[in-house]
Design an enzyme around this catalytic site. Structure first.
Site, PDB file in Angstrom:
ATOM      1  N   GLU A 100      20.679  14.793  86.984  1.00 14.21           N
ATOM      2  CA  GLU A 100      21.757  15.677  87.411  1.00 14.21           C
ATOM      3  C   GLU A 100      23.130  15.391  86.790  1.00 14.21           C
ATOM      4  O   GLU A 100      23.867  16.335  86.460  1.00 14.21           O
ATOM      5  CB  GLU A 100      21.885  15.617  88.938  1.00 14.21           C
ATOM      6  CG  GLU A 100      20.690  16.184  89.666  1.00 14.21           C
ATOM      7  CD  GLU A 100      20.767  15.918  91.162  1.00 14.21           C
ATOM      8  OE1 GLU A 100      20.612  16.873  91.935  1.00 14.21           O
ATOM      9  OE2 GLU A 100      20.982  14.752  91.537  1.00 14.21           O
ATOM     10  N   ARG A 112      27.240  16.772  99.854  1.00 14.31           N
ATOM     11  CA  ARG A 112      27.390  16.184  98.520  1.00 14.31           C
ATOM     12  C   ARG A 112      28.628  16.740  97.818  1.00 14.31           C
ATOM     13  O   ARG A 112      29.302  16.022  97.075  1.00 14.31           O
ATOM     14  CB  ARG A 112      26.132  16.419  97.684  1.00 14.31           C
ATOM     15  CG  ARG A 112      26.098  15.642  96.388  1.00 14.31           C
ATOM     16  CD  ARG A 112      24.717  15.671  95.770  1.00 14.31           C
ATOM     17  NE  ARG A 112      23.825  14.742  96.413  1.00 14.31           N
ATOM     18  CZ  ARG A 112      23.459  13.563  95.889  1.00 14.31           C
ATOM     19  NH1 ARG A 112      23.960  13.163  94.741  1.00 14.31           N
ATOM     20  NH2 ARG A 112      22.619  12.776  96.526  1.00 14.31           N
TER      21      ARG A 112
END
Length: 792
Positions: A738, A333
């Site tokens: 997030e 990520r």
């Protein structure tokens, strides 16, 4: 007429008022447990009334960073009044493993070798929590110390890694950098972060009939806890029930690392045939568990006179700890978020997952995305200052385009880009240009105090890296009085997931929110669930619950058309709203229709399922479409620093964030605010420090500085960007968990801007994160030294 439906019916001016104006989504509503939170009546795992005969467990922890266990003596432990048993790895009947991906590198209890200070290697079970903890400290252990690797840089130098290196490239970055009109290179450090959930790790295991085990666990991933416990005990998954009503925070720290605590409690309960609770104290919790991965970066960049990036390369090394845990997906990520909001035509991104003798780092809000995006923002900041340009202008020149220059290095086309409009809006509403001039004027007239201002954008991809995790299930029951019970696979950790799911179900069935109740997450009700992580909680579980509720509505509509339609109304024409059902011109209270459905033997419960579409990913090539969509945002922060002490204050912060068509604006604004403050703490005050012996010294609230209410900007303006998700997400909303954590990049770069003013913005400050007072003071000194060196 039923009393529940009557107020809605008598207040309606006409049928359109009754049905068309009804909505339970896109409205602000309090958190479904808020009244319980503030009154202290919310039941967390530690609040569950214990069963008679419950014992308490504590973990025996390593005092060495890397050592062979020569001998263990538990005589003094067993002699402690109240101690019932001591268990070691030899007592585990099944697999001694809690590795979520790489199996075998992450033991429940260390066996023969310990690999960090704080690693559990035995369990003490006693009649009370305090007795178990006291007994655990009386063990006599003889170690043979082995060489230890502590930092990411040391791991890289020794080629110590938990996984193979990663590399993603597009074009020829090296050649473009070499040929560019301007070139820069450098390195920086980005620290880790303790999750610091208010409720610590805890598990309570109660043996049941026929090899059964019921575990109440504070976890974001009940299904994984079920699997780990089953494997540890050598039994089938159907013998293990894991339940979680709510958590007092998770932030990723309870995605995989709650497994050790669940397995230890279950092992003790299994061996002693009695209930066992395991709740480590805060300092033990922080010593045992992993944190956000800290990163070390080296980079080089080539750019044009106007700041356009022509080629850029970055090498990222993360401190993973002693085992892989989730470090692979975290680095993936990070690699996929290095671009952030920018078109990088020629780019090289390398990732190295360093193995160290520290806690095994794990998931944390953002899951590598913030670490990846931080690097390109640092580079953009360098480029702007090197050219003497406004950083906002440099950032704008490098943004992804709408229809061109809109493909990421990993191959996904960005077709929902709103960052241009969003930046336009926040630039105007924050008075960025005027305030930037005011900051420059302030700094010109002040020698000690210096102000800084920065604006940073966010583009964050939403979905799990691993495609098959993007699925969810739900179960919805309608009772004969018209009330509704919902169970889904997500977990509630304070973020409001249950509130949003209840809103979705209420809206789908056309009933008031108060008629819907969401129960504890339970592996015996919805099986094979994914973790509540990656900002997918509402997307996945909302869609699954909507699917179940839709099936129920269609069954009720068919019955209503049959009973009240007189052959003139089809099921598709039946409308639900305000606790009533409209069939042609006839209005029927919802609960009355439900009662008739029961008598007609219509099924009044249904399961629902959702799998996120369009996703595919080739991990070997780091190519594909890993994200369902992107969330966007931007923030402007103004700070002031004291160049004599390094003290810093955030004076004002403006945040504008894209959550699509918000399901619940009040909850979403709260998530943006919380994410901003948590990210601000990571980048400014939350410093993790290990001593020379490998012991984490910042392992308690007294030594680890999280933000408090006093750190909140006195002028804090948070707004939601008006938008609808281009993808068919739940009611066109977007994830909010997030992405907001990246907004306080603006705080860090405002601090860097203030430090740069010491040298009249002529030097790029070597500021690392977290930008603590000591780090700011160091950077101020380095900038002044650079000025002196130039003058000489």
């Amino acid at each position: 007429m039923n009393q529940q439906a009557e107020p809605f019916l008598k207040d309606a001016q006409n049928l359109d008022d009754l049905i068309n104006d009804f909505t339970q989504v896109h409205v602000s509503r309090p958190h479904e447990s808020a009244h319980l939170h503030v009154s202290g009546r919310a039941t967390y795992t530690d609040d569950i009334p214990v069963v008679a005969g419950t014992l308490h467990a504590a973990l025996g922890l390593s005092t060495k960073a890397h050592a062979r266990i020569v001998s263990m003596s538990f005589d003094a432990v067993r002699a402690t009044p109240g101690v019932i048993a001591v268990l070691t790895a030899e007592d585990i009947p099944g697999a001694n493993d809690v590795g979520p991906i790489i199996h075998g590198d992450d033991p429940i209890l260390a066996d023969g070798i310990v690999q960090y200070v704080g690693q559990p290697f035995f369990i003490v079970v006693a009649t009370s929590h305090d007795t178990a903890r006291l007994g655990a400290r009386r063990a006599e252990i003889v170690y043979e110390e082995l060489p230890a690797i502590m930092t990411a840089q040391q791991a890289r130098a020794a080629d110590s890694r938990v996984l193979p290196p990663m590399k993603l490239a597009r074009g020829d970055a090296g050649t473009k950098i070499a040929r560019a009109a301007h070139r820069d290179a450098g390195e920086m450090l980005l620290g880790g972060q303790e999750q610091f959930y208010l409720e610590g790790q805890i598990s309570y295991a109660v043996p049941k009939d026929d090899d059964g085990m019921h575990i109440w666990c504070s976890t974001q991933h009940p299904t994984e806890m079920q699997h780990l416990v089953a494997h540890a005990l050598g039994i089938a998954s159907h013998n293990v029930l894991v339940e979680c009503r709510r958590m007092g925070g998770g932030f990723g720290g309870k995605e995989s690392q709650s497994g050790l605590f669940a397995c230890c409690a279950a092992l003790a309960a299994w061996k002693l045939l009695c209930p066992v609770k395991l709740r480590p104290d805060r300092d033990d919790d922080m010593m045992v568990t992993g944190k956000r991965h800290d990163f070390h970066y080296t980079y080089e960049v080539g750019y044009a006179d106007d700041g356009t990036i022509e080629g850029v390369g970055v090498d990222m090394t993360s401190r993973c700890g002693f085992s892989a845990d989730l470090s692979g997906p975290v680095m993936t990520r990070a690699v996929c978020h290095f671009d952030n909001a920018y078109w990088l035509p020629d780019v090289s991104i390398a990732g190295f997952c360093g193995k160290t003798n520290t806690q095994s780092n794990t998931a944390f809000r953002g899951f590598g995305g913030p670490q990846g995006a931080f690097a390109i923002e640092y580079i953009m900041d360098d480029v702007a200052r090197s050219l003497g340009l406004d950083p906002l202008d440099v950032r704008r020149r490098n943004l992804y385009g709408k229809t061109e220059q809109n493909q990421t290095p990993y191959g996904q086309v960005i077709d929902d880009n709103v960052i241009h409009e969003l930046l336009d809006e926040i630039e105007a509403t924050s008075d960025y240009r005027a305030r930037r001039a005011a900051v420059r004027e302030f700094n010109a007239n002040n020698e000690i105090l210096k102000k800084g201002l920065a604006i940073t954008p966010v583009k964050f991809g939403i979905a799990f890296n691993v495609t098959h995790f993007n699925q969810a299930g739900a179960l919805v029951h309608i009772y004969t009085d018209g009330s509704v019970l919902v169970n889904h696979g997500g977990t509630e950790m304070g973020q409001g997931l249950n509130t949003k799911v209840a809103q979705v179900v209420a809206h789908e069935l056309g009933i008031p929110f108060a008629r819907v109740r969401v129960t504890a997450t339970d592996t015996s009700k919805v099986a094979n669930t994914s973790a509540t992580a990656a900002s997918t909680g509402s997307d996945l579980n909302g869609k699954a619950a909507q699917d179940a509720a839709r099936q129920l509505r269609e069954r009720l509509a068919a019955l209503a058309a049959e009973r009240y339609g007189e052959g003139k109304v089809s099921a598709a024409d039946v409308r639900f709203g305000n606790g009533a059902v409209s069939v042609g011109g006839t209005i029927v209270p919802f609960d009355e229709l439900v009662a008739k459905a029961y008598l007609a033997r219509v099924q009044l419960w249904s399961d629902g399922f959702y799998a996120t579409p369009k996703l595919y990913w080739d991990q070997a090539k780091l190519q594909g479409r890993p994200f369902h969509y992107y969330s966007y945002g931007a923030a402007v922060s103004e700070v002031v620093i004291d160049t004599l002490t390094g003290e810093m204050r955030v004076l004002r912060a403006d945040a504008l964030h894209d959550v699509g068509a918000s399901l619940n604006p009040a909850l979403d604004v709260g998530q943006v605010e919380g994410g901003f403050i948590q990210g601000m703490g990571w980048l400014t005050t939350e410093e993790l420090w290990w001593n020379a012996g490998g012991k984490l010294m910042t392992h308690a609230p007294s030594t680890y500085k999280i933000p408090t209410v006093n750190d909140t900007p006195p002028d804090f303006r948070v707004r939601l960007f008006k938008n609808r998700n281009a993808e068919d997400s739940i009611h066109r909303s977007k994830a909010v968990g997030e992405p907001p954590l990246l907004l306080p990049f603006s705080v860090f770069f405002a601090v860097r801007d203030a430090v740069a003013s010491v040298a009249d913005y002529a030097v790029n400050p070597p500021l690392n994160a977290p930008a603590t007072a000591a780090e700011i003071l160091r950077a101020v000194g380095a900038v002044r030294e650079a000025v002196r060196a130039r003058a000489a």
